[in-house]
Design an enzyme around this catalytic site. Structure first.
Site, PDB file in Angstrom:
ATOM      1  N   ASP A   1       0.858  -1.187   0.000  1.00 14.69           N
ATOM      2  CA  ASP A   1       0.000   0.000   0.000  1.00 14.69           C
ATOM      3  C   ASP A   1       0.891   1.233   0.000  1.00 14.69           C
ATOM      4  OD1 ASP A   1      -3.243   0.400   1.003  1.00 14.69           O
ATOM      5  OD2 ASP A   1      -1.929   2.160   1.085  1.00 14.69           O
TER       6      ASP A   1
ATOM      7  N   THR B   1     -12.026   2.586  -5.400  1.00 15.47           N
ATOM      8  CA  THR B   1     -12.571   3.235  -6.600  1.00 15.47           C
ATOM      9  C   THR B   1     -13.679   4.179  -6.140  1.00 15.47           C
ATOM     10  OG1 THR B   1     -14.050   1.337  -6.898  1.00 15.47           O
ATOM     11  CG2 THR B   1     -12.039   1.347  -8.207  1.00 15.47           C
TER      12      THR B   1
ATOM     13  N   GLU C   1     -18.556  -5.232   5.549  1.00 12.82           N
ATOM     14  CA  GLU C   1     -17.779  -4.763   6.692  1.00 12.82           C
ATOM     15  C   GLU C   1     -18.459  -5.237   7.973  1.00 12.82           C
ATOM     16  OE1 GLU C   1     -16.663  -0.602   6.368  1.00 12.82           O
ATOM     17  OE2 GLU C   1     -16.336  -0.908   4.232  1.00 12.82           O
TER      18      GLU C   1
ATOM     19  N   LYS D   1     -21.000  -7.575  -9.568  1.00 13.91           N
ATOM     20  CA  LYS D   1     -20.765  -6.806  -8.346  1.00 13.91           C
ATOM     21  C   LYS D   1     -21.687  -5.593  -8.247  1.00 13.91           C
ATOM     22  CE  LYS D   1     -19.181  -5.190  -4.636  1.00 13.91           C
ATOM     23  NZ  LYS D   1     -17.928  -5.092  -3.981  1.00 13.91           N
TER      24      LYS D   1
ATOM     25  N   PHE E   1     -32.393  -7.209   4.510  1.00 18.33           N
ATOM     26  CA  PHE E   1     -32.258  -5.918   3.827  1.00 18.33           C
ATOM     27  C   PHE E   1     -33.604  -5.222   3.637  1.00 18.33           C
ATOM     28  CE2 PHE E   1     -28.016  -4.547   2.548  1.00 18.33           C
ATOM     29  CZ  PHE E   1     -27.306  -5.504   3.245  1.00 18.33           C
TER      30      PHE E   1
ATOM     31  N   ALA F   1     -36.152  -0.612   7.474  1.00 18.44           N
ATOM     32  CA  ALA F   1     -36.296   0.814   7.169  1.00 18.44           C
ATOM     33  C   ALA F   1     -35.580   1.624   8.246  1.00 18.44           C
ATOM     34  CB  ALA F   1     -37.776   1.178   7.134  1.00 18.44           C
TER      35      ALA F   1
ATOM     36  N   CYS G   1     -19.494   1.532  -0.344  1.00 14.84           N
ATOM     37  CA  CYS G   1     -19.891   0.762  -1.544  1.00 14.84           C
ATOM     38  C   CYS G   1     -21.239   1.168  -2.112  1.00 14.84           C
ATOM     39  CB  CYS G   1     -19.891  -0.734  -1.231  1.00 14.84           C
ATOM     40  SG  CYS G   1     -18.234  -1.356  -0.937  1.00 14.84           S
TER      41      CYS G   1
ATOM     42  N   LYS H   1     -22.546   1.626   9.759  1.00 14.09           N
ATOM     43  CA  LYS H   1     -23.224   0.419  10.238  1.00 14.09           C
ATOM     44  C   LYS H   1     -22.497  -0.021  11.501  1.00 14.09           C
ATOM     45  CE  LYS H   1     -22.190  -3.525   8.014  1.00 14.09           C
ATOM     46  NZ  LYS H   1     -21.918  -4.470   6.895  1.00 14.09           N
TER      47      LYS H   1
ATOM     48  N   ARG I   1     -17.405   6.461   5.808  1.00 10.87           N
ATOM     49  CA  ARG I   1     -17.607   6.910   4.429  1.00 10.87           C
ATOM     50  C   ARG I   1     -19.109   6.975   4.126  1.00 10.87           C
ATOM     51  NH1 ARG I   1     -13.992   2.777   1.192  1.00 10.87           N
ATOM     52  NH2 ARG I   1     -14.709   1.475   2.917  1.00 10.87           N
TER      53      ARG I   1
HETATM   54  C1  UDX Z   1     -22.071  -3.931   0.950  1.00  7.28           C
HETATM   55  C2  UDX Z   1     -22.530  -5.282   0.397  1.00  7.28           C
HETATM   56  O1  UDX Z   1     -23.435  -5.896   1.327  1.00  7.28           O
HETATM   57  C3  UDX Z   1     -21.343  -6.165   0.140  1.00  7.28           C
HETATM   58  O2  UDX Z   1     -21.746  -7.399  -0.412  1.00  7.28           O
HETATM   59  C4  UDX Z   1     -20.397  -5.450  -0.796  1.00  7.28           C
HETATM   60  O3  UDX Z   1     -19.243  -6.222  -0.984  1.00  7.28           O
HETATM   61  C5  UDX Z   1     -20.017  -4.088  -0.248  1.00  7.28           C
HETATM   62  O4  UDX Z   1     -21.168  -3.332   0.047  1.00  7.28           O
HETATM   63  P1  UDX Z   1     -21.286  -3.060   3.340  1.00  7.28           P
HETATM   64  O5  UDX Z   1     -21.083  -1.728   2.697  1.00  7.28           O
HETATM   65  O6  UDX Z   1     -20.266  -3.591   4.286  1.00  7.28           O
HETATM   66  O7  UDX Z   1     -21.472  -4.186   2.213  1.00  7.28           O
HETATM   67  O8  UDX Z   1     -22.638  -2.967   4.165  1.00  7.28           O
HETATM   68  P2  UDX Z   1     -24.094  -3.602   4.157  1.00  7.28           P
HETATM   69  O9  UDX Z   1     -24.211  -4.571   5.235  1.00  7.28           O
HETATM   70  O10 UDX Z   1     -24.485  -4.030   2.799  1.00  7.28           O
HETATM   71  O11 UDX Z   1     -24.938  -2.313   4.555  1.00  7.28           O
HETATM   72  C6  UDX Z   1     -24.952  -1.170   3.711  1.00  7.28           C
HETATM   73  C7  UDX Z   1     -25.773  -0.079   4.298  1.00  7.28           C
HETATM   74  O12 UDX Z   1     -27.162  -0.416   4.238  1.00  7.28           O
HETATM   75  C8  UDX Z   1     -25.510   0.237   5.779  1.00  7.28           C
HETATM   76  O13 UDX Z   1     -25.485   1.626   5.957  1.00  7.28           O
HETATM   77  C9  UDX Z   1     -26.670  -0.400   6.495  1.00  7.28           C
HETATM   78  O14 UDX Z   1     -26.945   0.232   7.709  1.00  7.28           O
HETATM   79  C10 UDX Z   1     -27.787  -0.200   5.497  1.00  7.28           C
HETATM   80  N1  UDX Z   1     -28.912  -1.147   5.622  1.00  7.28           N
HETATM   81  C11 UDX Z   1     -28.713  -2.482   5.470  1.00  7.28           C
HETATM   82  C12 UDX Z   1     -30.199  -0.670   5.882  1.00  7.28           C
HETATM   83  O15 UDX Z   1     -30.405   0.543   6.007  1.00  7.28           O
HETATM   84  N2  UDX Z   1     -31.230  -1.552   5.974  1.00  7.28           N
HETATM   85  C13 UDX Z   1     -31.062  -2.891   5.827  1.00  7.28           C
HETATM   86  O16 UDX Z   1     -32.050  -3.630   5.920  1.00  7.28           O
HETATM   87  C14 UDX Z   1     -29.756  -3.379   5.560  1.00  7.28           C
END
Ligand code: UDX
Length: 438
Positions: A30, A85, A152, A209, A254, A257, A265, A328, A335
């Protein structure tokens, strides 16, 4: 196998340590010298559960090194690209400068027969261009695309036990065969366990992806749209989600609300996907993602408005305890965090914000020094006129409402994640406001 991992952020550091943990000999590279010195001492440079443990165990076995010098990648047979990215400063498209810089820096150290493996999330079409660049720079070296789906907070688990593996292979059959053999060796442990494998071309792998993240973002914004309607009519979106989630075709995951999605991401990936589709003349195919983004951003505004509303329409000089800063739980990543955004907006409305997070205070403080922070929940709640929960850390979900009521000035709670037991909080004397709940 000898592997290099270029880019040691949330993705690369975990990938490097996890690959060493399953028995490979790994060097992580890195440009950030602080990050590398921490990793070289087998300390995690950010908060991610289980990462300290696998860094220590892989370090003890001796198969894990870190360096700022890309020349250290020479001699590895497989080179993973795990650089960021991010969204471009001047638009919605992805900024690929780190990917191009990493490939250009790596090329002089490649040998014919080496395989470069892209893990970073990129706009469809990027891999084909990179493959040409690699073939010109080092004839006989190859490229595969192998997107990463780790979440994460569960990154180590997701890397060691992925729910699927995708190989995007070169069009040339001989190259595809060799690339596949190398990747099968990299992922031998997961493949032996029966992990589903999708073998395809570059374009499909790249699209998988962004399609996955677009779908997840759509699910969240769908339920948040239902929350908006529920709020108007007096319905309860959490019961609605339970009821539709029992349908196996829909599923309950997912469908929580709340304040909406954030992180490194989902938000930038749906914007980059929209930008790429427009470049391809297919903007209309994913124009709904703009609506997904808009619904999501409205949630933050809604939480801020609700806080101001429960404070009687005026937040000026009212102490507001903001519980949560990371995007989360179980992460220190801020970010595009809705939680941090809510804290900043409330401060902008004149509130005396005291923001609390178990892990994300140092990162937040660097980005927004204008806020008051604490890592102690008692200090955050003390004398507060209102409490807003915006990241569902277990510590907040488990708060005792009777104890908390004694600390605050006014027992007003806005549950921006619908993660508290509303009846229990009301029974303890709180005015409880959820998201999309009566
Ligand atoms: C996400 C994808 O899940 C993962 O597969 C990809 O590789 C990278 O992006 P991540 O960013 O770690 O992973 O978090 P994720 O668990 O997906 O949550 C994303 C956001 O959605 C968080 O802010 C979370 O709080 C929110 N969320 C998730 C909701 O608001 N409601 C839900 O029901 C689920």
């Amino acid at each position: 196998m000898k592997l290099s991992v270029i880019g040691c952020g949330y993705l690369g550091a975990v990938h490097a340590a996890a690959m060493a943990e399953v028995g490979h000999e790994v060097v992580g590279v890195d440009v950030d010298s602080h990050r590398i010195s921490e990793l070289a001492a087998h300390r995690a440079p950010f908060y991610e559960p289980q990462l300290p443990e696998i860094l220590a165990s892989a370090g003890a076995k001796g198969g894990l090194r870190f360096s700022t010098d890309i020349a250290q990648a020479a001699g590895s047979r497989v080179h993973f690209l795990a650089v960021g990215t991010p969204q471009r400063a001047n638009g919605n498209a992805a900024d690929l400068s780190a990917v191009h810089a990493a490939v250009d820096a790596l090329i002089p150290h490649l040998q014919p027969g080496d395989l470069v493996v892209g893990k970073s999330t990129v706009p469809v079409g990027t891999a084909a261009g990179l493959a040409e660049r690699i073939a010109e720079g080092c004839p006989g070296a190859m490229l595969a695309w192998n997107p990463e789906f780790l979440r994460e907070g569960f990154a180590v688990e997701d890397t060691i036990h992925p729910d699927r593996i995708v190989y995007g292979l070169p069009r040339d059959e001989a190259e595809a065969l060799v690339s596949r053999q190398l990747l099968d060796e990299v992922y031998a442990v997961a493949i032996a366990r029966g992990t589903p494998l999708v073998v395809t071309n570059y374009e499909t792998a790249e699209l998988v992806k962004v399609a996955a993240n677009a779908f997840l973002a759509t699910k969240i914004s769908f339920i948040n749209a239902m929350a908006e309607i529920s709020e108007v009519v007096g319905a309860d979106v959490t019961q609605l989600a339970d009821a539709i989630g029992y349908d196996a075709r829909i599923g309950r995951k997912f469908l929580n609300a709340g304040v909406g999605f954030g992180g490194g991401c989902l938000p930038k990936d749906i914007r980059a996907f929209t930008a790429r589709a427009e470049e391809l003349g297919r903007g209309e195919s994913v124009s709904f993602l703009k609506e997904i983004d808009a619904i999501n951003l409205r949630r933050r505004q809604h939480v801020v408005d609700t806080v101001v509303d429960v404070l009687g329409g005026q937040a000026y000089q009212k102490k507001v305890a903001v519980l949560g800063l990371s995007f989360k739980p179980d992460s220190d990543d801020i970010r595009d965090s809705p939680a941090l955004d809510v804290a900043v907006q409330l401060k902008g409305r004149g509130a005396d914000v005291v923001a609390m997070d178990p892990k994300a205070v140092p990162n937040s403080m660097r980005k927004h020094p204008q806020l008051a922070y604490t890592e102690d929940v008692e200090t955050a709640l003390g004398g507060a006129h209102a409490v807003v929960l915006v990241t569902e850390w277990a510590q907040f979900r488990d708060l005792d409402p009777v104890w908390a009521a004694q600390l605050v000035k006014t027992p007003l709670i806005i549950d921006g994640r619908n993660c508290l037991d509303a009846d229990r909080w009301r029974a303890a004397g709180w005015t409880y406001r959820g998201m999309g709940r009566p």
